[in-house]
Write an enzyme that holds these catalytic residues in place. Structure first.
Site, PDB file in Angstrom:
ATOM      1  N   ALA A  25       0.828  -1.211   0.000  1.00  0.00           N
ATOM      2  CA  ALA A  25       0.000   0.000   0.000  1.00  0.00           C
ATOM      3  C   ALA A  25       0.856   1.252   0.000  1.00  0.00           C
ATOM      4  O   ALA A  25       0.492   2.274   0.582  1.00  0.00           O
ATOM      5  CB  ALA A  25      -0.914  -0.006   1.221  1.00  0.00           C
ATOM      6  N   ARG A  31      -3.553   8.578 -10.257  1.00  0.00           N
ATOM      7  CA  ARG A  31      -4.765   8.762 -11.058  1.00  0.00           C
ATOM      8  C   ARG A  31      -5.984   9.172 -10.225  1.00  0.00           C
ATOM      9  O   ARG A  31      -7.004   9.570 -10.768  1.00  0.00           O
ATOM     10  CB  ARG A  31      -5.063   7.477 -11.846  1.00  0.00           C
ATOM     11  N   LYS A 372     -31.175  18.109  19.748  1.00  0.00           N
ATOM     12  CA  LYS A 372     -29.747  17.924  20.026  1.00  0.00           C
ATOM     13  C   LYS A 372     -29.542  17.683  21.509  1.00  0.00           C
ATOM     14  O   LYS A 372     -30.134  18.392  22.324  1.00  0.00           O
ATOM     15  CB  LYS A 372     -28.963  19.165  19.596  1.00  0.00           C
TER      16      LYS A 372
HETATM   17  C1  UD1 Z   1       0.676  -5.083 -10.748  1.00  0.00           C
HETATM   18  C2  UD1 Z   1       1.314  -6.319 -11.334  1.00  0.00           C
HETATM   19  C3  UD1 Z   1       0.466  -6.812 -12.484  1.00  0.00           C
HETATM   20  C4  UD1 Z   1      -0.943  -7.078 -12.014  1.00  0.00           C
HETATM   21  C5  UD1 Z   1      -1.515  -5.833 -11.358  1.00  0.00           C
HETATM   22  C6  UD1 Z   1      -2.834  -6.166 -10.725  1.00  0.00           C
HETATM   23  C7  UD1 Z   1       3.709  -6.045 -11.027  1.00  0.00           C
HETATM   24  C8  UD1 Z   1       4.989  -5.711 -11.669  1.00  0.00           C
HETATM   25  N1  UD1 Z   1       2.622  -5.994 -11.788  1.00  0.00           N
HETATM   26  O1  UD1 Z   1       0.716  -4.082 -11.741  1.00  0.00           O
HETATM   27  O2  UD1 Z   1       0.991  -8.002 -12.994  1.00  0.00           O
HETATM   28  O3  UD1 Z   1      -1.756  -7.475 -13.086  1.00  0.00           O
HETATM   29  O4  UD1 Z   1      -0.645  -5.365 -10.319  1.00  0.00           O
HETATM   30  O5  UD1 Z   1      -3.445  -5.004 -10.247  1.00  0.00           O
HETATM   31  O6  UD1 Z   1       3.685  -6.365  -9.861  1.00  0.00           O
HETATM   32  N2  UD1 Z   1       3.169  -0.785  -4.630  1.00  0.00           N
HETATM   33  C9  UD1 Z   1       4.003  -0.512  -3.573  1.00  0.00           C
HETATM   34  N3  UD1 Z   1       5.266  -0.119  -3.805  1.00  0.00           N
HETATM   35  C10 UD1 Z   1       5.771   0.017  -5.052  1.00  0.00           C
HETATM   36  C11 UD1 Z   1       4.916  -0.260  -6.136  1.00  0.00           C
HETATM   37  C12 UD1 Z   1       3.634  -0.667  -5.903  1.00  0.00           C
HETATM   38  O7  UD1 Z   1       3.581  -0.628  -2.418  1.00  0.00           O
HETATM   39  O8  UD1 Z   1       6.933   0.368  -5.169  1.00  0.00           O
HETATM   40  C13 UD1 Z   1       1.794  -1.205  -4.372  1.00  0.00           C
HETATM   41  C14 UD1 Z   1       0.792  -0.182  -4.862  1.00  0.00           C
HETATM   42  O9  UD1 Z   1       0.439   0.707  -3.820  1.00  0.00           O
HETATM   43  C15 UD1 Z   1      -0.377  -1.048  -5.293  1.00  0.00           C
HETATM   44  C16 UD1 Z   1       0.264  -2.366  -5.673  1.00  0.00           C
HETATM   45  O10 UD1 Z   1       1.537  -2.380  -5.094  1.00  0.00           O
HETATM   46  O11 UD1 Z   1      -1.270  -1.287  -4.231  1.00  0.00           O
HETATM   47  C17 UD1 Z   1       0.340  -2.575  -7.175  1.00  0.00           C
HETATM   48  O12 UD1 Z   1       1.152  -1.589  -7.751  1.00  0.00           O
HETATM   49  P1  UD1 Z   1       0.835  -0.985  -9.162  1.00  0.00           P
HETATM   50  O13 UD1 Z   1       1.876   0.015  -9.485  1.00  0.00           O
HETATM   51  O14 UD1 Z   1      -0.577  -0.563  -9.240  1.00  0.00           O
HETATM   52  O15 UD1 Z   1       1.068  -2.268 -10.088  1.00  0.00           O
HETATM   53  P2  UD1 Z   1       0.421  -2.520 -11.489  1.00  0.00           P
HETATM   54  O16 UD1 Z   1       1.194  -1.770 -12.506  1.00  0.00           O
HETATM   55  O17 UD1 Z   1      -1.019  -2.311 -11.424  1.00  0.00           O
HETATM   56 MG    MG Z   2      -2.413  -1.142 -10.198  1.00  0.00          MG
END
Ligand code: UD1
Ligand code: MG
Length: 499
Positions: A25, A31, A372
């Site tokens: 998280a 976005r 109230k």
């Molecule tokens: C990731 C997956 C993808 C999957 C998708 C599902 C990878 C490389 N890709 O992509 O295969 O289909 O989720 O939703 O894992 N987060 C961190 N620290 C970071 C990066 C991310 O805590 O450095 C957390 C984000 O807060 C989020 C989650 O990890 O809750 C997913 O990260 P996000 O960047 O959304 O990954 P996706 O590109 O969606």
């Molecule tokens: Mg994502």
């Protein structure tokens, strides 16, 4: 119990190895275009992260950790409160820089190395439930895999990592959208981002991740290909309910996932015996309890902490926050917060129940009435156009229309006491502190500044005098004057005829 389990030697049995959950998280959630961290945006009255953490806690892991980063102070505060609410430990691990999902898990593992199984999930997939997490864990243990993925087959796979399988149908790797070949991009089985890992394998694999990809990030997904390269088992559990793995990245998804959760809660309550006349306009928070034969009319919103007793009817057009509504009560077109309404009572239409309102059994707070911090006793009625603030009213009393409990002198609030079986007149002011005792009456239009003893009639208003002929003298020739002259003539004629 927690210490007992994690103190066990590395388990050789399949079902007793320690389980830790890592909830990712730390991401920014750009976005969302928001000052609030994405995972603290709410659906059904709870932040997204709380939904994820509760689901994880329901899988009863030995350890539950959340990797936080962006907006971490606010997120940490929420988790501290949630930890108390759930009565279980929630560790937080800070990921200073968001260098990818693989980096996030690495941060989580550096702080607490343990054997057993590591479940990884996200703070932004709020509909994932404990049952699915337990099913993933069962499948992982049954198969003895190094990695077991939760996948889904979706209509629109764009944006997700794709599950690549070999001719035998075995999972070989996960390819991110941005790194996929056109052919891989047509794969409709996607990575949900929820996984079960063998902890020891995960820890070695994490050290081997590289940033050699289109986003220059450490991808957790690369762990799958590493496992296959080592000849270790990789499996997938295909989730048949795609909503469970639906992520929230923007406000459009926030609304649609929120609406789906609401729809599911309404189905649950209807199956429990609640009538919902128009499910498209009723919104419930998670922490709401409804009795049997409750009726929810259109445009009702019940927020966290609200309970409604058997057979009560709410709405139309009502919002209640942390209210308790007794059995058989009726609440129409009302806004209420932190109020208690006892069984059989009636509220509204157009009432405002503010914090500290307590309405007794069979009592009534009627139309255009605001209450109230007031205790209104059983059988007592405040039917019309009144403000009742900082008061105690006994049982079976009647408060006349258009009454104001004058509780504020510009500096401090004061309390009014009205006894039982009192009858107060219309258009009264009770200038607090003041007391109207049991069985007392007050005259209409009175400004009550002094206590009224039991059984007395209080009259506190100017005596009426009529100035005869005032209109003829001061407004001669007006329509009022002409009407008055006609009425006086009629009156004279009728007295003559009587004679
Ligand atoms: C990731 C997956 C993808 C999957 C998708 C599902 C990878 C490389 N890709 O992509 O295969 O289909 O989720 O939703 O894992 N987060 C961190 N620290 C970071 C990066 C991310 O805590 O450095 C957390 C984000 O807060 C989020 C989650 O990890 O809750 C997913 O990260 P996000 O960047 O959304 O990954 P996706 O590109 O969606
Ligand atoms: Mg994502």
């Amino acid at each position: 119990m927690l210490e007992g389990v994690s103190a066990q030697p590395p388990s050789d049995g399949m079902s007793s190895d320690p389980v830790s959950v890592l909830v990712l998280a730390a991401g920014e959630g750009t976005r969302m275009k928001s000052a609030t961290p994405k995972v603290l945006h709410r659906i059904a009255g709870r932040p997204l992260l709380e939904h994820s953490v509760r689901a994880a806690a329901g899988a009863e892991p030995d350890e539950l950790s959340v990797v936080i980063g962006h907006g971490r102070q606010a997120v940490d505060e929420h988790l501290a409160a949630l930890q108390d609410g759930l009565g279980r430990r929630i560790e937080t691990v800070v990921q200073q820089e968001q260098l990818g999902t693989g980096h996030a898990v690495r941060c989580g593992r550096e702080q607490r190395e343990s054997a057993g199984t590591v479940l990884v999930t996200y703070g932004d997939i709020p509909l994932l439930d404990s049952a699915t997490m337990r099913a993933l864990l069962r499948e992982h243990r049954r198969s003895g895999n190094a990695v077991t993925l939760l996948t889904a087959v979706v209509e629109h796979p764009a944006g997700y990592g794709r599950i690549v399988r070999d001719a035998a149908g075995e999972v070989t790797s996960i390819v991110e959208q941005k790194d996929a070949t056109p052919e891989q991009a047509t794969i409709d089985e996607i990575n949900s981002g929820v996984y079960a890992f063998d902890a020891r394998f995960l820890d070695t694999a994490l050290r081997r991740l590289s940033t050699d990809n289109s986003q220059g990030e450490l991808y957790l997904t690369d762990v799958v290909a590493i496992a296959r390269g080592e000849g270790l088992g990789v499996g997938a559990l295909v989730c048949s309910d795609n909503w469970l793995v639906e992520g929230v990245n923007d406000r459009v998804q926030l609304a649609s996932v929120g609406a789906e959760l609401n729809r599911r809660m309404l189905l649950h309550w209807m199956r429990e015996g609640v009538t919902i006349t128009d499910p498209s306009s009723v919104w419930l928070d998670c922490d709401v309890r409804l009795g049997r034969d409750v009726v929810l009319e259109p445009n009702v919103r019940l927020r966290a902490g609200t309970t409604v007793g058997e057979g009560a009817s709410i709405g139309p057009e009502t919002t209640l926050t942390a209210c308790s509504i007794g059995a058989g009560a009726e609440v129409v077109s009302t806004h209420g917060e932190h109020a208690e309404v006892a069984a059989g009572a009636s509220v509204g239409p157009f009432a405002y129940l503010r914090s500290g309102t307590r309405l007794g059994e069979d009592g009534k707070v009627g139309t255009f009435v605001e209450v109230k911090n007031a205790d209104i006793g059983a059988g007592t009625k405040v039917p019309h156009l009144s403000y009742v603030g900082d008061a105690t009213v006994g049982t079976n009393s009647n408060i006349g229309a258009a009454t104001v409990f004058v509780n504020y002198d510009g500096v401090a609030k004061h309390h009014t006491v009205i006894g039982s079986h009192a009858r107060t007149g219309a258009d009264n002011m009770f200038v607090a502190p003041v007391r109207v005792d049991d069985g007392a009456y007050t005259a209409a239009g009175s400004v009550i500044t002094d206590d009224v003893p039991p059984g007395a009639m209080a009259v506190a208003r100017g005596k009426q005098r009529n100035i005869e002929g005032w209109v003829a003298k001061r407004r001669p020739g007006t329509a009022a004057d002409e009407a008055a002259q006609r009425a006086l003539a009629d009156r004279e004629n009728s007295t003559e005829n009587d004679e």
